[in-house]
Design an enzyme around this catalytic site. Structure first.
Site, PDB file in Angstrom:
ATOM      1  N   THR A  50       0.829  -1.204   0.000  1.00  0.00           N
ATOM      2  CA  THR A  50       0.000   0.000   0.000  1.00  0.00           C
ATOM      3  C   THR A  50       0.863   1.254   0.000  1.00  0.00           C
ATOM      4  O   THR A  50       0.427   2.312  -0.437  1.00  0.00           O
ATOM      5  CB  THR A  50      -0.954  -0.011   1.210  1.00  0.00           C
ATOM      6  OG1 THR A  50      -1.714  -1.218   1.183  1.00  0.00           O
ATOM      7  CG2 THR A  50      -1.908   1.167   1.190  1.00  0.00           C
ATOM      8  N   TYR A 138       3.804 -12.013   5.769  1.00  0.00           N
ATOM      9  CA  TYR A 138       2.640 -11.487   5.054  1.00  0.00           C
ATOM     10  C   TYR A 138       2.163 -12.567   4.089  1.00  0.00           C
ATOM     11  O   TYR A 138       2.817 -12.858   3.091  1.00  0.00           O
ATOM     12  CB  TYR A 138       3.021 -10.207   4.314  1.00  0.00           C
ATOM     13  CG  TYR A 138       1.875  -9.442   3.690  1.00  0.00           C
ATOM     14  CD1 TYR A 138       0.542  -9.775   3.939  1.00  0.00           C
ATOM     15  CD2 TYR A 138       2.125  -8.356   2.866  1.00  0.00           C
ATOM     16  CE1 TYR A 138      -0.506  -9.061   3.374  1.00  0.00           C
ATOM     17  CE2 TYR A 138       1.087  -7.632   2.289  1.00  0.00           C
ATOM     18  CZ  TYR A 138      -0.215  -7.991   2.546  1.00  0.00           C
ATOM     19  OH  TYR A 138      -1.252  -7.277   1.977  1.00  0.00           O
ATOM     20  N   LYS A 166       0.533 -11.262   9.036  1.00  0.00           N
ATOM     21  CA  LYS A 166      -0.510 -10.424   8.440  1.00  0.00           C
ATOM     22  C   LYS A 166      -1.258 -11.329   7.479  1.00  0.00           C
ATOM     23  O   LYS A 166      -0.725 -11.748   6.453  1.00  0.00           O
ATOM     24  CB  LYS A 166       0.082  -9.220   7.717  1.00  0.00           C
ATOM     25  CG  LYS A 166      -0.990  -8.308   7.107  1.00  0.00           C
ATOM     26  CD  LYS A 166      -0.385  -7.149   6.323  1.00  0.00           C
ATOM     27  CE  LYS A 166      -1.501  -6.333   5.664  1.00  0.00           C
ATOM     28  NZ  LYS A 166      -0.957  -5.253   4.793  1.00  0.00           N
ATOM     29  N   VAL A 206      -4.064  -5.045  10.559  1.00  0.00           N
ATOM     30  CA  VAL A 206      -3.192  -4.152   9.799  1.00  0.00           C
ATOM     31  C   VAL A 206      -4.026  -3.686   8.614  1.00  0.00           C
ATOM     32  O   VAL A 206      -4.227  -4.432   7.660  1.00  0.00           O
ATOM     33  CB  VAL A 206      -1.902  -4.840   9.335  1.00  0.00           C
ATOM     34  CG1 VAL A 206      -1.081  -3.886   8.471  1.00  0.00           C
ATOM     35  CG2 VAL A 206      -1.075  -5.313  10.527  1.00  0.00           C
TER      36      VAL A 206
END
Length: 293
Positions: A50, A138, A166, A206
């Protein structure tokens, strides 16, 4: 319940750019302070997807992290995105992030090259061995092309510095199995699954929509922890249009459009992303207005 190592709610912060496309460090400081002080984030992920990590240089990543650290490092945990599909480069970024003051590292599954599970394990272990910082895995197979399979996660959980996940795998059964057998702290990597994941043992979020929903999303998480399930569900339903609307197209496109709509422009995304389609940006602005955040 596993402890929330980095707090219960963090935002994967977008990276502000100037009109000429250069890194806007002043804008990054302002945004970080807003996210922490106004929207009650416990921490920030810097240079995640992001944050447009594929299009920022190593030097820009270091400068961005140092600037945010100087602004909010005394009151927020900072997790640096260092994952690439090149193990050696990821190790270089991990060491750089540690020197720049990161509190932890976010490492995505190596993307595009589709390594087997044994190589994925070796990749994560090599990065975790390269610094003294805790590591957040992740797991986002719809982008990386490979899931971190359950047996791999169980093995990786034995590493003393691999402490959290995550989770954007969209497989709550698999996530529940890992949480039941390890101490890995699971953070929702998809805003709308925060409550379902926490019901299985997850510790928080998150987020992407938390650029806007942070204050209420934190209240939702706190209500769940306090076992006020009615209130947690009410807030989840209130925020659901924003949780999902932010992913009408690529997340950072929608965040930047939404921030501009709220009078906090942070520049456009670098190519190849550019700007959100006008109709999507307008629709998301209406969602934000209706949510009365």
């Amino acid at each position: 319940m596993t402890e929330p190592i980095f707090g219960r709610m963090l935002t994967a912060m977008v990276t502000p750019f100037n009109a000429d496309g250069s890194l806007d460090l002043s804008g990054a400081k302002r945004l970080a302070a807003h996210l922490v002080d106004d929207l009650t984030n416990d921490g920030l992920v810097i240079s995640g997807t992001t944050g447009e990590s594929p299009t920022t240089t190593d030097q820009e990543k270091a400068e961005l992290l140092a600037a945010v650290k100087a602004e909010v490092g005394d009151r927020a945990n900072l997790i640096a995105g260092v994952g690439t599909n090149d193990t050696a480069h990821s190790i270089e970024l991990a060491k750089q992030a540690e020197q720049a003051g990161a509190d932890a590292l976010l490492v995505v599954t190596p993307y595009y090259s589709l390594p087997p599970q044994s190589s994925i394990i070796d990749h994560f272990v090599a990065i975790a061995d390269s610094t003294s910082l805790p590591v957040v895995l992740y797991d986002i197979p719809h982008r990386s092309g490979r899931a971190i399979e359950t047996n791999s996660l169980l093995q990786l959980a034995r590493h003393p510095r691999i402490v959290a996940v995550k989770d954007a795998k969209k497989d709550l059964d698999a996530s529940g199995i890992v949480m039941s057998q390890t101490d890995l702290a699971y953070y929702a990597g998809d805003d709308a699954i925060t409550l379902p994941l926490m019901s299985l043992g997850g510790v928080g979020l998150v987020g992407t929509s938390t650029h806007f929903t942070g204050r209420i999303a934190h209240q939702m998480i706190d209500a769940f922890v306090a076992q006020d399930l009615t209130e947690a569900l009410r807030l989840h339903r209130l925020l659901l249009p924003v949780f999902t609307g932010v992913f009408a197209t690529q997340g950072c496109l929608m965040v930047k459009a939404g921030l501009a709509h709220q009078g906090m422009p942070v520049g456009h995304c670098r190519a190849p992303l550019g700007e959100a389609p006008a109709e999507l940006a307008q629709a998301f602005g209406k969602i934000l207005d209706a949510a009365e955040l």
